[in-house]
Design an enzyme around this catalytic site. Sequence first.
Site, short mmCIF file in Angstrom:
data_model
loop_
_atom_site.label_atom_id
_atom_site.label_comp_id
_atom_site.label_asym_id
_atom_site.label_seq_id
_atom_site.Cartn_x
_atom_site.Cartn_y
_atom_site.Cartn_z
N SER A 14 -29.79 12.18 74.80
CA SER A 14 -28.48 12.31 74.15
C SER A 14 -27.48 11.24 74.57
CB SER A 14 -27.90 13.70 74.44
OG SER A 14 -28.02 14.03 75.80
N ARG A 15 -27.64 10.73 75.79
CA ARG A 15 -26.64 9.74 76.24
C ARG A 15 -27.25 8.84 77.33
NH1 ARG A 15 -24.08 12.78 80.58
NH2 ARG A 15 -24.96 14.88 80.51
N ASP A 63 -34.39 22.88 77.84
CA ASP A 63 -34.21 22.61 79.26
C ASP A 63 -35.56 22.21 79.84
OD1 ASP A 63 -33.87 22.69 82.00
OD2 ASP A 63 -32.91 24.66 82.04
N TYR A 155 -31.98 14.39 95.50
CA TYR A 155 -32.27 13.43 94.43
C TYR A 155 -33.35 12.42 94.86
CZ TYR A 155 -31.07 9.94 90.79
OH TYR A 155 -31.09 9.05 89.75
N LYS A 159 -36.96 11.89 93.16
CA LYS A 159 -37.33 10.60 92.56
C LYS A 159 -38.54 9.98 93.25
CE LYS A 159 -34.28 10.52 89.28
NZ LYS A 159 -34.72 10.57 87.88
N ILE A 188 -26.94 1.57 87.18
CA ILE A 188 -26.78 1.25 85.76
C ILE A 188 -25.47 1.90 85.29
CG2 ILE A 188 -27.87 1.46 83.47
CD1 ILE A 188 -29.67 -0.05 85.51
P1 NAP Z 1 -26.62 10.78 82.28
O1 NAP Z 1 -25.80 9.79 81.54
O2 NAP Z 1 -25.97 11.71 83.25
O3 NAP Z 1 -27.48 11.64 81.21
C1 NAP Z 1 -28.34 12.65 81.65
C2 NAP Z 1 -29.19 13.10 80.50
O4 NAP Z 1 -30.11 14.11 80.98
C3 NAP Z 1 -28.41 13.76 79.38
O5 NAP Z 1 -29.00 13.38 78.16
C4 NAP Z 1 -28.58 15.25 79.64
O6 NAP Z 1 -28.47 16.06 78.48
C5 NAP Z 1 -29.99 15.27 80.16
N1 NAP Z 1 -30.33 16.46 80.95
C6 NAP Z 1 -29.77 16.87 82.11
N2 NAP Z 1 -30.35 18.02 82.53
C7 NAP Z 1 -31.30 18.34 81.60
C8 NAP Z 1 -32.22 19.40 81.45
N3 NAP Z 1 -32.30 20.40 82.34
N4 NAP Z 1 -33.03 19.40 80.36
C9 NAP Z 1 -32.96 18.41 79.45
N5 NAP Z 1 -32.11 17.38 79.53
C10 NAP Z 1 -31.29 17.34 80.59
O7 NAP Z 1 -27.78 10.07 83.12
P2 NAP Z 1 -28.26 8.53 83.14
O8 NAP Z 1 -27.40 7.80 84.09
O9 NAP Z 1 -28.45 8.03 81.76
O10 NAP Z 1 -29.68 8.71 83.86
C11 NAP Z 1 -30.87 8.91 83.14
C12 NAP Z 1 -32.04 8.94 84.13
O11 NAP Z 1 -32.05 7.72 84.88
C13 NAP Z 1 -31.94 10.06 85.16
O12 NAP Z 1 -33.21 10.57 85.44
C14 NAP Z 1 -31.37 9.37 86.37
O13 NAP Z 1 -31.72 10.03 87.56
C15 NAP Z 1 -32.03 8.00 86.26
N6 NAP Z 1 -31.31 6.94 86.97
C16 NAP Z 1 -30.04 6.59 86.62
C17 NAP Z 1 -29.38 5.58 87.31
C18 NAP Z 1 -28.00 5.12 86.95
O14 NAP Z 1 -27.49 4.25 87.65
N7 NAP Z 1 -27.38 5.65 85.92
C19 NAP Z 1 -30.04 4.95 88.37
C20 NAP Z 1 -31.32 5.34 88.71
C21 NAP Z 1 -31.96 6.33 87.99
P3 NAP Z 1 -27.01 16.60 77.93
O15 NAP Z 1 -26.36 15.41 77.28
O16 NAP Z 1 -27.34 17.66 76.95
O17 NAP Z 1 -26.26 17.09 79.12
#
Ligand code: NAP
Length: 247
Positions: A14-15, A63, A155, A159, A188
């Site tokens: 979604s985002r 979920d 976390y 991971k 990111i």
């Molecule tokens: P984000 O913007 O917070 O988005 C999280 C996404 O996960 C949303 O689409 C959310 O859905 C969904 N979600 C959360 N809980 C869920 C569940 N129980 N079932 C189904 N969907 C669920 O996160 P992001 O920064 O894009 O990160 C995406 C992935 O990359 C994550 O696994 C994160 O740990 C990893 N990551 C991110 C970074 C970074 O710097 N951003 C760095 C390393 C790793 P809703 O929109 O419906 O809430």
Amino acid sequence: MNLAGKVAVVTGGSRGIGRAICIRLASMGALVYVNYVSRSTAAEETAAIIRQAAGRAEIIGFDVADGTSVQNTFKKIVSEAGSVDILVNNAGITRDGLMARMKEDDWNVVIDTNLKGAFLCAKAATREMMKKKWGRIVNISSVSGFAGNPGQVNYAAAKAGMIGLTKAMAREYASRNITVNSVAPGYIETEMTELLSLEAREQIKKEIILASFGKVEDVAGAVAYLVSDDGRYITGQTLHVNGGMYM
Ligand code: NAP
């Protein structure tokens, strides 16, 4: 990099990073199922962006930590679309805090969503992939799982666990022509990292040799490579997308 005829499921599409992955896979020709858990409007927006570019997308709310819901959803996708060929386990959350003060619930919800969720979705998806003797799974891990990070024991453990899951799955499913890899982003620009204070951001930037946070498209590009034909001989690996902050 042609994914025409393939069906992809992106959890947390979604985002943020998940949205960029959905857009990228759809631009390569895949029919993309955009998963969300609570923000259906955001998932609709992802699907609308894809459709505006003449791509194909459906939204699907579930979920990832709920086994029954995961099973039913994958059955529904297969009955609608015919198969699941690509799975990106991207859904993830943080519940940060120093370990001494971390509540058991903060541990459980992060492990359940980030690690158990990946297991449940991969189990449901591989059932279909095995029938077709073709599949691509990418687990989105994190630099925290490799380097550790104070305030993130839950976390980082989840991971790092995804890396073990990736390697063990790669060994179990190689004979079925299913590759399983991981992408480990550094920092990111998304809602997740917006939570960081200005001081924390400046401190982190000093550790990134390319000197800035990454973009969601940087992660999407790595995923696209691994699921494409160019990545067909790669399995059990992690592609680090972190501006050189961890080597
Ligand atoms: P984000 O913007 O917070 O988005 C999280 C996404 O996960 C949303 O689409 C959310 O859905 C969904 N979600 C959360 N809980 C869920 C569940 N129980 N079932 C189904 N969907 C669920 O996160 P992001 O920064 O894009 O990160 C995406 C992935 O990359 C994550 O696994 C994160 O740990 C990893 N990551 C991110 C970074 C970074 O710097 N951003 C760095 C390393 C790793 P809703 O929109 O419906 O809430």
